[in-house]
Write a protein that holds these residues in place. Structure first.
Motif, short mmCIF file in Angstrom:
data_model
loop_
_atom_site.label_atom_id
_atom_site.label_comp_id
_atom_site.label_asym_id
_atom_site.label_seq_id
_atom_site.Cartn_x
_atom_site.Cartn_y
_atom_site.Cartn_z
N GLY A 1 9.31 -33.27 8.82
CA GLY A 1 8.19 -32.87 9.37
C GLY A 1 8.11 -33.04 11.15
N SER B 1 -1.08 -34.64 14.88
CA SER B 1 -0.98 -34.68 13.17
C SER B 1 0.40 -34.43 12.87
N LEU B 2 0.92 -34.88 11.77
CA LEU B 2 2.03 -34.57 11.24
C LEU B 2 1.80 -32.97 10.55
N THR B 3 2.83 -32.34 10.76
CA THR B 3 2.90 -30.92 9.94
C THR B 3 4.35 -30.72 9.44
N TYR C 1 3.54 -41.66 6.94
CA TYR C 1 3.65 -41.63 8.38
C TYR C 1 2.22 -42.11 9.10
N ASP C 2 1.11 -41.72 8.42
CA ASP C 2 -0.13 -42.31 9.21
C ASP C 2 -0.15 -43.85 9.22
N ARG D 1 4.56 -33.57 0.34
CA ARG D 1 4.26 -33.63 1.89
C ARG D 1 2.97 -34.36 2.03
N ASP D 2 1.86 -34.66 0.95
CA ASP D 2 0.72 -35.49 1.31
C ASP D 2 1.23 -36.82 1.26
N SER E 1 2.68 -37.41 4.36
CA SER E 1 1.63 -37.57 5.75
C SER E 1 1.19 -39.05 5.43
N LYS E 2 0.80 -39.47 4.30
CA LYS E 2 0.05 -40.69 4.36
C LYS E 2 0.93 -41.86 4.66
N ASP F 1 5.57 -33.94 14.44
CA ASP F 1 4.43 -34.76 15.02
C ASP F 1 4.57 -34.21 16.76
N ARG G 1 4.07 -44.61 11.47
CA ARG G 1 4.50 -43.67 12.54
C ARG G 1 5.93 -44.08 12.86
#
Length: 88
Positions: A23, A2-4, A72-73, A65-66, A69-70, A25, A76
């Protein structure tokens, strides 16, 4: 994986009027930018300059960042530009 976001650094891109951050992955680095219009949507009193945008990024970093992340999910990709529409 997952993305960090292990690296909290960010920088201002004057030409693009946006804040850049990264970020990760796993071993892949994912580039993100947040457009100035998104900053003023999140915090309307944001000063329209580098210091103002960076300050808003810092205070809104969890929300940014939220959203990153969304995004990216969903797709990708290796690079994203987040605009005001992403912060609906």
């Amino acid at each position: 994986m997952s993305l960090t976001f292990p690296n909290r650094s960010r920088s201002y891109d004057e030409a693009g009027k946006r804040i850049r951050f990264v970020g990760h992955d796993g071993m892949f680095q994912i580039s993100f930018s947040v457009a100035a219009d998104a900053m003023t949507r999140m915090q309307p009193a944001t000063a329209a300059n580098e210091a103002g945008y960076l300050a808003t990024f810092d205070t809104q970093s969890s929300a940014i960042r939220d959203v990153a992340s969304k995004a990216y999910d969903r797709t990708r990709k290796s690079m994203y530009v987040l605009t005001a529409a992403d912060f609906g």
